[in-house]
Design an enzyme around this catalytic site. Sequence first.
Site, short mmCIF file in Angstrom:
data_model
loop_
_atom_site.label_atom_id
_atom_site.label_comp_id
_atom_site.label_asym_id
_atom_site.label_seq_id
_atom_site.Cartn_x
_atom_site.Cartn_y
_atom_site.Cartn_z
N ARG A 120 0.83 -1.21 0.00
CA ARG A 120 0.00 0.00 0.00
C ARG A 120 0.87 1.27 0.00
O ARG A 120 0.54 2.26 -0.67
CB ARG A 120 -0.92 -0.02 1.22
CG ARG A 120 -1.86 1.17 1.30
CD ARG A 120 -2.98 0.89 2.30
NE ARG A 120 -3.90 2.02 2.40
CZ ARG A 120 -3.94 2.86 3.44
NH1 ARG A 120 -3.14 2.68 4.48
NH2 ARG A 120 -4.79 3.87 3.45
N HIS B 232 0.58 4.41 -2.56
CA HIS B 232 0.35 5.79 -2.11
C HIS B 232 1.52 6.71 -2.49
O HIS B 232 1.34 7.91 -2.62
CB HIS B 232 0.10 5.82 -0.60
CG HIS B 232 -1.30 5.46 -0.23
ND1 HIS B 232 -2.09 6.22 0.60
CD2 HIS B 232 -2.07 4.40 -0.58
CE1 HIS B 232 -3.28 5.65 0.74
NE2 HIS B 232 -3.28 4.53 0.02
N ASP B 233 2.71 6.13 -2.67
CA ASP B 233 3.84 6.93 -3.16
C ASP B 233 3.64 7.26 -4.65
O ASP B 233 3.72 8.42 -5.05
CB ASP B 233 5.15 6.16 -2.96
CG ASP B 233 6.37 6.98 -3.40
OD1 ASP B 233 6.34 8.22 -3.29
OD2 ASP B 233 7.37 6.37 -3.84
N SER C 73 8.35 10.42 -2.21
CA SER C 73 7.90 11.65 -1.54
C SER C 73 7.08 11.36 -0.30
O SER C 73 7.09 12.13 0.66
CB SER C 73 7.10 12.54 -2.51
OG SER C 73 5.96 11.86 -3.01
N ASN D 146 -3.50 9.16 4.24
CA ASN D 146 -2.27 8.60 4.81
C ASN D 146 -2.20 8.63 6.34
O ASN D 146 -1.64 7.73 6.96
CB ASN D 146 -1.04 9.36 4.27
CG ASN D 146 -0.88 9.20 2.77
OD1 ASN D 146 -1.35 8.24 2.17
ND2 ASN D 146 -0.19 10.15 2.15
N HIS E 195 -6.11 -5.86 -2.29
CA HIS E 195 -6.99 -5.98 -1.12
C HIS E 195 -7.31 -7.43 -0.78
O HIS E 195 -8.18 -7.69 0.04
CB HIS E 195 -8.28 -5.19 -1.35
CG HIS E 195 -8.09 -3.71 -1.24
ND1 HIS E 195 -9.10 -2.80 -1.47
CD2 HIS E 195 -6.99 -2.97 -0.92
CE1 HIS E 195 -8.63 -1.56 -1.30
NE2 HIS E 195 -7.35 -1.65 -0.97
N THR E 196 -6.59 -8.37 -1.39
CA THR E 196 -6.68 -9.76 -0.94
C THR E 196 -5.87 -9.96 0.34
O THR E 196 -5.98 -10.99 1.00
CB THR E 196 -6.18 -10.73 -2.04
OG1 THR E 196 -6.41 -12.06 -1.60
CG2 THR E 196 -4.71 -10.55 -2.33
N THR F 196 -8.71 -15.64 3.80
CA THR F 196 -7.23 -15.75 3.80
C THR F 196 -6.65 -14.35 3.89
O THR F 196 -6.07 -13.84 2.94
CB THR F 196 -6.73 -16.46 2.52
OG1 THR F 196 -7.29 -15.78 1.38
CG2 THR F 196 -7.17 -17.91 2.48
N ASP G 297 -3.89 -14.19 -2.70
CA ASP G 297 -4.55 -15.11 -3.62
C ASP G 297 -5.66 -14.36 -4.36
O ASP G 297 -5.69 -13.13 -4.33
CB ASP G 297 -5.10 -16.33 -2.86
CG ASP G 297 -6.02 -15.94 -1.70
OD1 ASP G 297 -6.53 -14.79 -1.69
OD2 ASP G 297 -6.23 -16.77 -0.80
#
Length: 320
Positions: free
Chosen positions: A61, A65-66, A75, A93, A192-193, A242, A247
């Site tokens: 993540r 976000h960078d 940054s 953030n 987002h797994t 999980t 996955d």
Amino acid sequence: MASSCWTWQCLLALFLLSSAAYGQLSPSFYASSCPTLKLIVRATMIKALLTERRMGASLLRLHFHDCFVQGCDGSILLDDVGSFVGEKTAFPNVKSVRGYEVIDEIKKNVELLCPGVVSCADIVALAARDGTFLLGGPTWAVPLGRRDSTTASLSEANSDLPGPSLNLDLLIQAFGKKQLSPRDLTALSGAHTIGFSQCQNFRGHIYNDTNIDPAFATLRQRNCPAAAPAGDSNLAPFDVQTQLVFDNAYYRNLVAKRGLLHSDQELFNGASQDALVRQYSTSPSLFASDFVAAMIKMGNLSPLTGTAGQIRSNCRVVNS
């Protein structure tokens, strides 16, 4: 004729050398200047994940976000110091992005063997790859050669990082602004797994939306009170089954209307991405190959190369 050919070859060689030095990224960028780089990153990442498996998701993540703010330039790592305002206090953030200490640790270990050579931006990209791989996901050759910014943008972090309440059209628009296609959006969302999100990010979805499995909504409501700010920072896993294994379960959840965020479920809600979500839900290999392609594409967002930017000695501050 021979001499003109020779001149032409020299010019071509010079062009290739200069484009390698000043142009695009390459997985072999540090092959001679820091040959042990990938080993150092991998060893430090293994140590970090043994301490806390969730860190793999956090560092993936962090890279996202960078890259979405000023490009992949490190940054996001810059602290607020004196009059300098970084991106860490931006709404997407603050009290949310984590893993800065692991980047510091990798940087410290890299500096011991290759002082002043490897950028913080590249370390973030490698850490994201290793976090994915160590949690069971695919691996890939990370293009390297980014340099570190001397600036940050709080305003761009607030405006350009896609929020959890966005609908599909706005998500496609936010990714399109970064030259990422709807397919890239759907593949990258598969990150987002793994990992967790805070109640304040999914409260609206579990209490107000209708495109959600009622049993799943009830499950999530147990740990996320309806009235803010109670429980705002309470965590729930993106993927119930999980939560710390990379996955394709995320997509099976979307098909079952068990997406955690409003923006997650928007990918499977009777619109343009439904068919692709169904494909990913039944084909782990298709998801993995598309995810890798999208990660490399995202990692190429507006990098500083050649003599632009700098190689920070401390990832948190611009060199004095």
